[in-house]
Write a protein that holds these residues in place. Structure first.
Motif, PDB file in Angstrom:
ATOM      1  N   UNK A  36       0.959  -1.148  -0.006  1.00  0.00           N
ATOM      2  CA  UNK A  36       0.045   0.072  -0.065  1.00  0.00           C
ATOM      3  C   UNK A  36       0.952   1.109  -0.080  1.00  0.00           C
ATOM      4  N   UNK A  37       0.658   2.262  -0.719  1.00  0.00           N
ATOM      5  CA  UNK A  37       1.441   3.417  -1.114  1.00  0.00           C
ATOM      6  C   UNK A  37       0.481   4.495  -0.617  1.00  0.00           C
ATOM      7  N   UNK A  38       0.877   5.297   0.219  1.00  0.00           N
ATOM      8  CA  UNK A  38       0.089   6.371   0.676  1.00  0.00           C
ATOM      9  C   UNK A  38       0.706   7.726   0.378  1.00  0.00           C
ATOM     10  N   UNK A 112      -2.518  13.215   7.681  1.00  0.00           N
ATOM     11  CA  UNK A 112      -2.890  12.582   6.281  1.00  0.00           C
ATOM     12  C   UNK A 112      -2.453  11.328   6.078  1.00  0.00           C
ATOM     13  N   UNK A 113      -0.904  11.077   6.557  1.00  0.00           N
ATOM     14  CA  UNK A 113      -0.545   9.730   6.326  1.00  0.00           C
ATOM     15  C   UNK A 113      -1.428   8.883   7.006  1.00  0.00           C
ATOM     16  N   UNK A 114      -1.558   9.012   8.457  1.00  0.00           N
ATOM     17  CA  UNK A 114      -2.398   8.299   9.344  1.00  0.00           C
ATOM     18  C   UNK A 114      -3.758   7.975   8.834  1.00  0.00           C
ATOM     19  N   UNK A 125       3.494  -1.128   3.966  1.00  0.00           N
ATOM     20  CA  UNK A 125       2.894   0.074   3.899  1.00  0.00           C
ATOM     21  C   UNK A 125       4.206   1.006   3.366  1.00  0.00           C
ATOM     22  N   UNK A 126       4.094   2.009   2.259  1.00  0.00           N
ATOM     23  CA  UNK A 126       4.972   2.764   1.940  1.00  0.00           C
ATOM     24  C   UNK A 126       4.264   4.299   1.921  1.00  0.00           C
ATOM     25  N   UNK A 127       5.043   5.146   2.697  1.00  0.00           N
ATOM     26  CA  UNK A 127       4.785   6.585   2.938  1.00  0.00           C
ATOM     27  C   UNK A 127       5.660   7.460   1.900  1.00  0.00           C
ATOM     28  N   UNK A 128       4.899   7.943   0.994  1.00  0.00           N
ATOM     29  CA  UNK A 128       5.405   8.387  -0.364  1.00  0.00           C
ATOM     30  C   UNK A 128       5.004   9.646  -0.495  1.00  0.00           C
ATOM     31  N   UNK A 129       6.227  10.676  -0.636  1.00  0.00           N
ATOM     32  CA  UNK A 129       5.945  11.899  -0.715  1.00  0.00           C
ATOM     33  C   UNK A 129       5.363  12.302  -2.260  1.00  0.00           C
ATOM     34  N   UNK A 130       4.482  13.243  -2.344  1.00  0.00           N
ATOM     35  CA  UNK A 130       4.008  13.458  -3.522  1.00  0.00           C
ATOM     36  C   UNK A 130       5.143  13.934  -4.678  1.00  0.00           C
ATOM     37  N   UNK A 180       9.514   6.038   2.703  1.00  0.00           N
ATOM     38  CA  UNK A 180       9.918   5.182   3.652  1.00  0.00           C
ATOM     39  C   UNK A 180       8.827   4.284   3.812  1.00  0.00           C
ATOM     40  N   UNK A 181       9.481   2.774   3.849  1.00  0.00           N
ATOM     41  CA  UNK A 181       8.602   1.511   4.062  1.00  0.00           C
ATOM     42  C   UNK A 181       8.521   1.691   5.635  1.00  0.00           C
TER      43      UNK A 181
END
Length: 186
Positions: A36-38, A112-114, A125-130, A180-181
């Motif tokens: 999942x990429x947020x 927003x990430x949460x 989960x991958x937190x990915x900047x726009x 960041x994973x």
């Protein structure tokens, strides 16, 4: 005094998160997502189109690549009408499945990430900047494999950020742009 400020801020964040967001799926995945990429969006919603264009081309080049659940979180309610139009255009142009979450109020970057993570269904989960694009076709797979091989010894994994000339960005850029994973979701 610091405890009162922390408690007040916590209460404010909890109050904002208690307001329901609008969640929509645009297309369907072929099977279960492995990752999942947020991606939080604030201000520059056009970055979503650049990323969807990249992911669409990536999927065509690498049909056996891991299935991704792409989740774009609009954290700028003033851009809702433009975001809806952009979403419709991206659906038509790229035909890659993605999801959108529209926050009724700005939650800030962490909020927003949460919010996006709450809709994530994949085990990773991958937190990915726009404003970030993978450097090459194997970037995401390499990081995913590293997390899978070394879990639970590591809980998070960061990426080196490069500019267009493949030069490493200095630390001042790391505050703005990152990928960041995160720890495996349970």
């Amino acid at each position: 005094a610091l405890a009162r400020v922390r408690d007040a801020w916590y209460d404010e964040v909890q109050q904002r998160l208690s307001q329901p967001a609008e969640h929509n799926r645009h297309g369907r995945l072929d099977g279960d997502a492995e990752l999942s990429v947020v991606v939080p969006l604030y201000g520059r919603i056009d970055f979503m189109e650049y990323q969807l264009n990249w992911f669409n081309a990536w999927r065509r080049r690498r049909p056996a690549a891991p299935q991704l659940q792409l989740i774009y979180v609009l954290d700028d309610p003033s851009l809702e009408a433009d975001f809806r139009a952009l979403t419709k255009r991206c659906q038509t142009l790229y035909r890659i499945p993605f999801e959108t979450v529209i926050n009724p109020r700005n939650l800030g970057f962490a909020g927003a990430n949460n919010r996006g993570a709450a809709y994530a269904t994949a085990p990773w989960l991958l937190l990915f900047n726009s404003d970030v694009l993978p450097a090459h076709d194997l970037s995401l797979e390499t990081m995913l494999q590293a997390m899978q091989q070394h879990h639970p010894a590591i809980a998070a994994l960061g990426a080196r950020l490069l500019d267009r000339k493949s030069t490493r960005l200095n630390s001042s850029h790391l505050v703005i742009s990152y990928a960041v994973f995160c720890l495996k979701k349970k």
